[in-house]
Scaffold this motif. Structure first.
Motif, mmCIF file in Angstrom:
data_model
loop_
_atom_site.group_PDB
_atom_site.id
_atom_site.type_symbol
_atom_site.label_atom_id
_atom_site.label_comp_id
_atom_site.label_asym_id
_atom_site.label_seq_id
_atom_site.Cartn_x
_atom_site.Cartn_y
_atom_site.Cartn_z
ATOM 1 N N LYS A 40 0.665 -1.172 0.057
ATOM 2 C CA LYS A 40 0.134 -0.127 0.102
ATOM 3 C C LYS A 40 0.938 1.350 0.226
ATOM 4 O O LYS A 40 0.619 2.297 -0.756
ATOM 5 N N PHE A 47 2.255 1.815 -3.602
ATOM 6 C CA PHE A 47 1.331 2.256 -4.207
ATOM 7 C C PHE A 47 1.047 3.685 -4.036
ATOM 8 O O PHE A 47 0.705 4.509 -4.864
ATOM 9 N N ALA A 48 0.920 4.113 -2.725
ATOM 10 C CA ALA A 48 0.753 5.575 -2.432
ATOM 11 C C ALA A 48 1.987 6.485 -2.945
ATOM 12 O O ALA A 48 1.838 7.519 -3.081
ATOM 13 N N VAL A 62 2.995 10.547 -9.135
ATOM 14 C CA VAL A 62 2.569 10.870 -10.407
ATOM 15 C C VAL A 62 1.614 12.121 -10.323
ATOM 16 O O VAL A 62 1.895 13.068 -11.268
ATOM 17 N N VAL A 63 0.985 12.448 -9.140
ATOM 18 C CA VAL A 63 0.378 13.557 -8.971
ATOM 19 C C VAL A 63 1.081 14.919 -9.155
ATOM 20 O O VAL A 63 1.083 15.936 -9.639
ATOM 21 N N TRP A 99 3.852 5.640 -5.662
ATOM 22 C CA TRP A 99 3.678 5.980 -7.174
ATOM 23 C C TRP A 99 2.473 7.179 -7.212
ATOM 24 O O TRP A 99 2.653 7.955 -8.158
ATOM 25 N N THR A 100 1.421 7.020 -6.526
ATOM 26 C CA THR A 100 0.277 7.894 -6.730
ATOM 27 C C THR A 100 0.804 9.457 -6.524
ATOM 28 O O THR A 100 0.594 10.320 -7.279
ATOM 29 N N PHE A 101 1.633 9.596 -5.481
ATOM 30 C CA PHE A 101 1.800 10.909 -4.899
ATOM 31 C C PHE A 101 2.846 11.390 -5.995
ATOM 32 O O PHE A 101 2.691 12.580 -6.446
ATOM 33 N N CYS A 136 2.714 15.592 -12.614
ATOM 34 C CA CYS A 136 1.790 15.951 -13.740
ATOM 35 C C CYS A 136 1.746 17.491 -14.249
ATOM 36 O O CYS A 136 1.976 17.640 -15.224
#
Length: 220
Positions: free
Chosen positions: A116, A119-120, A126-127, A122-124, A130
């Motif tokens: 988890k 995954f967090a 990417v955000v 990678w998400t942060f 951007c």
């Protein structure tokens, strides 16, 4: 073909090969060693995969710039760099709990939690990257107008420069300053606990103290 681009390409290729070989060996060792199946091993393998992407991105970016093929994809480089940096931070925090809070580490820091967390991360990342893709797209669009059309307005909008400067400071803060602060705190706390803690210096079990010092070197 100039001499400088050829030298840069050769050096970049050597570095790329070394990086790929080293990270693949890390992944191979972790996969072959059944004992290395915990949270730390999962983080190390995730970091190795991220470093592979970062190395390929840097290689392509360097080649494109040296040969003036294109401006490169700097936002993609930022994305992979952020992922690698954040995984290093997670590793530092994991080592902090493993050495200073071992019972909590055994019960809470498990592979499912690390999945988890990755995954967090990678998400942060990417955000956060951007806006970089947006700024890069806008900049290339205005440069394209300047090259293809003499009648259209080629000036960059007034909002572009201040926003790009603000974004640069955000990347500096969340990509360097905060991660470095967290890692310095974690590893300095570990070193202080193992080497300078009065309770640790009074340990009669020399083997235990020696193993903890080796663990400190490994975590650093």
């Amino acid at each position: 073909m100039g001499v400088f681009p050829s030298v840069v390409a050769s050096l970049s290729f050597v570095i790329l090969i070394c990086n790929i070989a080293g990270n693949l060996l890390v992944i191979l060792v972790i996969c072959k060693n059944k004992k290395q199946s915990g949270a730390n091993a999962f983080l190390l393998s995730s970091l190795a995969c991220s470093d592979l992407g970062l190395a390929i991105g840097i290689f392509l970016y360097t080649i494109f710039i040296s040969y003036k093929i294109t401006n490169g994809n700097f936002a993609d480089f930022i994305l992979h760099a952020l992922i690698s940096v954040y995984l290093l931070v997670v590793l530092a925090v994991e080592r902090y709990y493993a050495i200073l809070k071992p019972f909590l580490h055994l019960t809470r820091i498990v592979k499912s939690l690390m999945t988890k967390v990755v995954f967090a991360v990678w998400t942060f990342a990417v955000v956060l990257s951007c806006p970089g893709f947006f700024f890069e797209t806008q900049l290339s669009k205005y440069k394209g107008k300047k090259l293809t059309s003499m009648n259209e307005t080629t000036e960059v909008p007034t909002w572009f420069k201040p926003l790009s400067i603000v974004y640069s400071y955000i990347i500096l803060l969340f990509g360097l300053i905060l991660p470095a602060t967290i890692m310095i705190f974690c590893y300095s706390s570990v070193i202080h606990h193992v080497w300078f803690n009065t309770d640790a210096s009074k340990l009669t079990n020399t083997a235990l103290l020696l193993s903890r010092r080796k663990l400190t070197k490994f975590s650093s």
